[in-house]
Design a protein around this motif. Structure first.
Motif, PDB file in Angstrom:
ATOM      1  N   ILE A  49       0.972  -1.165  -0.095  1.00 35.97           N
ATOM      2  CA  ILE A  49      -0.028  -0.001  -0.020  1.00 35.97           C
ATOM      3  C   ILE A  49       0.836   1.289  -0.067  1.00 35.97           C
ATOM      4  O   ILE A  49       1.905   1.331   0.599  1.00 35.97           O
ATOM      5  CB  ILE A  49      -0.836  -0.100   1.432  1.00 35.97           C
ATOM      6  CG1 ILE A  49      -1.769  -1.372   1.463  1.00 35.97           C
ATOM      7  CG2 ILE A  49      -1.772   1.108   1.155  1.00 35.97           C
ATOM      8  CD1 ILE A  49      -2.488  -1.524   2.749  1.00 35.97           C
ATOM      9  N   HIS A  61       0.849   4.015   1.108  1.00 37.12           N
ATOM     10  CA  HIS A  61       1.063   4.715   2.326  1.00 37.12           C
ATOM     11  C   HIS A  61       1.833   4.088   3.543  1.00 37.12           C
ATOM     12  O   HIS A  61       2.129   4.300   4.454  1.00 37.12           O
ATOM     13  CB  HIS A  61      -0.188   5.223   3.117  1.00 37.12           C
ATOM     14  CG  HIS A  61      -1.067   5.953   1.865  1.00 37.12           C
ATOM     15  ND1 HIS A  61      -0.447   6.916   1.008  1.00 37.12           N
ATOM     16  CD2 HIS A  61      -2.410   5.991   1.629  1.00 37.12           C
ATOM     17  CE1 HIS A  61      -1.434   7.355   0.465  1.00 37.12           C
ATOM     18  NE2 HIS A  61      -2.604   6.713   0.736  1.00 37.12           N
ATOM     19  N   ASP A 105      -4.932   9.961  -3.464  1.00 39.57           N
ATOM     20  CA  ASP A 105      -5.570   9.205  -2.611  1.00 39.57           C
ATOM     21  C   ASP A 105      -5.525  10.011  -1.261  1.00 39.57           C
ATOM     22  O   ASP A 105      -4.519  10.424  -0.804  1.00 39.57           O
ATOM     23  CB  ASP A 105      -4.749   7.883  -2.401  1.00 39.57           C
ATOM     24  CG  ASP A 105      -5.342   7.048  -1.481  1.00 39.57           C
ATOM     25  OD1 ASP A 105      -6.016   5.919  -2.061  1.00 39.57           O
ATOM     26  OD2 ASP A 105      -5.338   7.216  -0.185  1.00 39.57           O
ATOM     27  N   CYS A 144     -10.345  -3.198   2.626  1.00 40.52           N
ATOM     28  CA  CYS A 144     -10.523  -1.847   3.050  1.00 40.52           C
ATOM     29  C   CYS A 144     -11.478  -1.125   2.349  1.00 40.52           C
ATOM     30  O   CYS A 144     -12.397  -0.477   2.629  1.00 40.52           O
ATOM     31  CB  CYS A 144      -9.228  -1.262   3.080  1.00 40.52           C
ATOM     32  SG  CYS A 144      -9.439   0.689   3.325  1.00 40.52           S
ATOM     33  N   ASN A 200     -10.501   2.254   7.800  1.00 43.15           N
ATOM     34  CA  ASN A 200     -10.465   3.630   8.007  1.00 43.15           C
ATOM     35  C   ASN A 200     -11.883   4.297   7.974  1.00 43.15           C
ATOM     36  O   ASN A 200     -12.137   5.291   8.225  1.00 43.15           O
ATOM     37  CB  ASN A 200      -9.534   4.695   7.695  1.00 43.15           C
ATOM     38  CG  ASN A 200      -9.349   4.181   6.083  1.00 43.15           C
ATOM     39  OD1 ASN A 200     -10.076   4.093   5.402  1.00 43.15           O
ATOM     40  ND2 ASN A 200      -8.049   4.167   5.760  1.00 43.15           N
TER      41      ASN A 200
HETATM   42  S1  SF4 Z   1      -7.789   3.664   2.463  1.00 45.48           S
HETATM   43 FE1  SF4 Z   1      -7.736   1.446   2.072  1.00 45.48          FE
HETATM   44  S2  SF4 Z   1      -8.116   1.851  -0.132  1.00 45.48           S
HETATM   45 FE2  SF4 Z   1      -7.384   3.858   0.384  1.00 45.48          FE
HETATM   46  S3  SF4 Z   1      -5.088   3.793   0.238  1.00 45.48           S
HETATM   47 FE3  SF4 Z   1      -5.512   2.852   2.358  1.00 45.48          FE
HETATM   48  S4  SF4 Z   1      -5.779   0.772   2.217  1.00 45.48           S
HETATM   49 FE4  SF4 Z   1      -5.727   1.513   0.177  1.00 45.48          FE
END
Ligand code: SF4
Lengths: 467, 200
Positions: A109, A111, A130, A410, A429
């Motif tokens: 991912i 992040h 994002d 997610c 989240n």
């Molecule tokens: S919130 Fe969920 S979909 Fe968005 S970057 Fe993070 S892990 Fe991926």
């Protein structure tokens, strides 16, 4: 003498390319993260007939559409999705951008990968197409999410037009109780200030409880800044940050290390600097949290009960609670601890780092799951680290699925979704309507609380489970 | 980009706060081409899993078809950065959104698509929503040059907008072209930064 400045102000001022009299700033972008959902940015660039201005400032990794079952591109069932993952390879190869592709242990991912690789650093401006780009502020960067058009703009110019947001400080002081984690802290903050509480603001998290968090915990807190409406969230770099950054592949090399550290040390907010808004919480008041509704602001202590619609302050609030309870299939007055779950998901850019997996494994160790439960590590490196520590064995022995890195359930863009009506304890989240699949009911919790739900089949208070 | 000056059109009220971009367009439609996304607007709150319209949802109520302006409770467009949330609204005819507050990224994405997000006082927005419920199909008039909105009740309000954004909308300015006019400043910035933050 210069006036005292906030960390946000210092970083902002350093990145002004042009200040227009109308209050708009052309802000320079130091780091641009790309993922498989960024193909549209390349599309914009092509439409404009332009080239990527600074390929050395961009880093890419596919995450939203990758298969977490096998980790192979060929196994992505939807041909459109497979094309998006493959496009990141051709696009970055053509434009000379560093890519961590499927099969590379560094893939994951965006992040999770940015901090892990040292791409994320204090004092930098960072963007990504994002919203959870706010995560990177945990290392003292000014990082925020943008839409596809702005991704194209950054690709073409390495800049963005911005109006300076306001500054807000959220202080959490004191000591967190046993098994109370960064996830509980940020859920408690959002419950307090609401999902729109920080709109138009950059949040700086401060106070002894925040300073006491590991970098992993800080990433969790900053990650959900967007869920409080914040433009970005940040935490001042300190010894913990600097120790984390040492020897990261894309961080400063030895010869430059001292120079970089001196710069990082200059960033924290000066004493006496003013904020447009201040909020404070007492760490000792925070307990493990669970959301009951369809906005992250609908978070309650595990000891609480499902709210009555009549507890809403006005007609709109009452109606909102009733609607959320209807979607969530919950009865007012029920103890949260009595709510049964159908499925557990441990993963996402909020909670898929090594510390999260350790915390969950500790709860799971020697117990058995009673509902389908997944662990999806945030990156190949997190997964490898967990395997080196034997965490995979603990999860597998308990009945968890141990999957390949990616965003997975997610958001379910890759097909990893729940079934309509299913109730999921999730470390992600967003508990939005349909987020994990049409009709799916999401409850946000910490990794330890998700693990407790996996082995008990309900929202169990992890403090008692481990007592 | 198509300039925005004035708009007189039917409006639709959304009474829930925090309408997130996952509701506006669910994630599973994002990998599709733009023209294949048109019918995904509010899909999962508009239709049940069997595909039947959910009667309680405002878009399924009579009189609101063809609306080009949305009037919503606070924090409209919060959540994910997906610009598709703006484009799917545009492709369904919308050109302006009224709310007490917006998700920051959604707000910025509007300007990238020639759409006007208007912030008005929460009490006034509630009043407009009420008027729209009472008389579905009523129109709202927006005048960007004078920064005014005339509600279905004939009452006029002034709204604030940054002169930069206003200018770009009125002229349909392409932001990248605007930025490229500052090429020298960008190059100078990069030269200076290369010395100061030499490890980057
Ligand atoms: S919130 Fe969920 S979909 Fe968005 S970057 Fe993070 S892990 Fe991926």
């Amino acid at each position: 003498m210069t006036a005292p400045r906030t960390m946000f102000e210092k970083i902002w001022q350093r990145h002004v390319v042009v200040d227009r009299p109308d209050g708009y700033t052309l802000l320079y972008v130091d780091r641009h993260l790309l993922h498989d959902g960024s193909a549209g940015g390349y599309g914009k660039l092509r439409e404009m007939g332009r080239k990527l201005r600074r390929p050395d400032r961009a880093f890419a990794t596919p995450d939203h559409y990758t298969s977490t079952a096998s980790g192979k591109v060929a196994d992505i069932r939807d041909p459109g999705h497979r094309k998006l993952v493959e496009a990141i390879q051709t696009n970055t190869a053509e434009s000379g951008v560093t890519l961590f592709y499927v099969g590379d242990p560094r893939q994951g991912i965006a992040h999770v990968v940015g901090p892990e690789q040292g791409v994320t650093q204090p004092g930098l401006t960072m963007v990504c197409g994002d919203s959870h780009t706010s995560t990177h502020g945990a290392l003292g960067a000014l990082a925020f999410g943008i839409g596809t058009s702005e991704v194209g703009h950054v690709m073409a110019t390495q800049c963005l037009w911005q109006r300076k947001p306001k500054a807000m400080r959220i202080s959490v002081d004191g000591t967190l109780g046993a098994h109370v984690t960064a996830k509980d802290v940020i859920l408690a903050i959002i419950a307090k200030i609401s999902a729109a509480g920080a709109v138009g603001h950059v949040i700086e998290y401060a106070g002894s409880a925040i300073r006491g968090l590991s970098v992993e915990g800080r990433l969790t807190v900053c990650n959900m800044s967007i869920e409080a409406g914040g433009r970005a969230g940040m935490i001042a770099p300190d010894d913990t940050t600097i120790a984390y950054l040492r020897n990261r592949p894309f961080g400063p090399k030895e010869a430059e290390w001292d120079k970089a550290v001196a710069f990082w040390r200059s960033l924290p907010t000066d004493d006496g600097a003013g904020f447009d808004r201040e909020v404070s919480l007492n760490a000792a008041d925070i307990v493990p949290m669970v959301t009951w509704g369809t906005s992250p602001e609908d978070a309650l202590p595990i000891t609480g009960r499902i709210p009555e619609p009549s507890s809403g302050l006005d007609a709109a609030k009452k109606d909102g609670i009733a609607r959320a309870l209807d979607y969530m299939g919950l009865t007012p007055g029920t103890l949260l601890e009595e709510v049964a779950v159908d499925r557990v998901f441990i993963g996402s850019c909020t909670n898929s780092r090594i510390e999260d997996l350790r915390a969950a494994a500790k709860v799971v160790d020697g117990r058995k799951t009673v509902v389908p439960s997944w662990v999806v590590a945030g990156s190949g490196l997190v997964k490898a680290q967990a395997e080196a520590e034997g965490l995979d064995k603990i999860f597998l022995a308990a009945g968890f699925e141990w999957r390949e890195p990616g965003c997975s359930m997610c958001v379910g863009m890759n097909g990893d979704t729940g079934k309509p009506g299913e109730r999921i304890a999730s470390t992600s989240n967003r508990n939005f309507v349909g987020r994990q699949g049409q009709g799916v009911r999401t409850h946000l919790v910490s990794p330890a609380m998700a693990a407790a739900a996996a082995v008990t089949g309900r929202f169990a208070d992890v403090r008692r489970l481990l007592a | 980009m198509e300039p925005f000056t004035t708009l007189k059109a039917a409006a639709i009220p959304f009474d829930q706060p925090n309408i997130d971009t996952d509701q506006i367009i669910p994630a599973r439609f994002l990998g599709k081409a733009r023209d294949a996304q048109v019918n995904a607007l509010f899909h999962d709150v508009r239709y049940d899993p069997a595909g039947k319209p959910i009667p309680g949802f405002v878009m399924n109520q009579p009189g609101f078809a063809g609306a080009r302006i949305s009037v919503s409770e606070r924090n409209f467009g919060c959540g994910s950065s997906r610009e598709n949330a703006v484009t799917v609204m545009v492709d369904n005819g919308f050109r302006a959104f009224i709310s007490p507050s917006f998700g920051d990224i959604f707000f910025n994405n509007c300007f990238q698509n020639g759409v006007l997000p208007i912030r008005l006082d929460a009490a006034r927005v509630a009043e407009i929503r009420k008027a729209l419920h009472e008389k579905p199909g009523s129109e709202i008039s927006i005048d960007l040059p004078s920064q005014t909105v005339i509600g279905p009740d004939g009452k006029s309000d002034r709204f604030e907008i940054d002169s930069f954004r206003k200018d770009c909308l009125l002229k349909g300015v392409d932001e990248v072209n605007l930025t490229l006019g500052y090429e020298k400043d960008i190059a100078a910035f990069e030269a200076k930064q290369a010395k100061e933050l030499s490890w980057l």
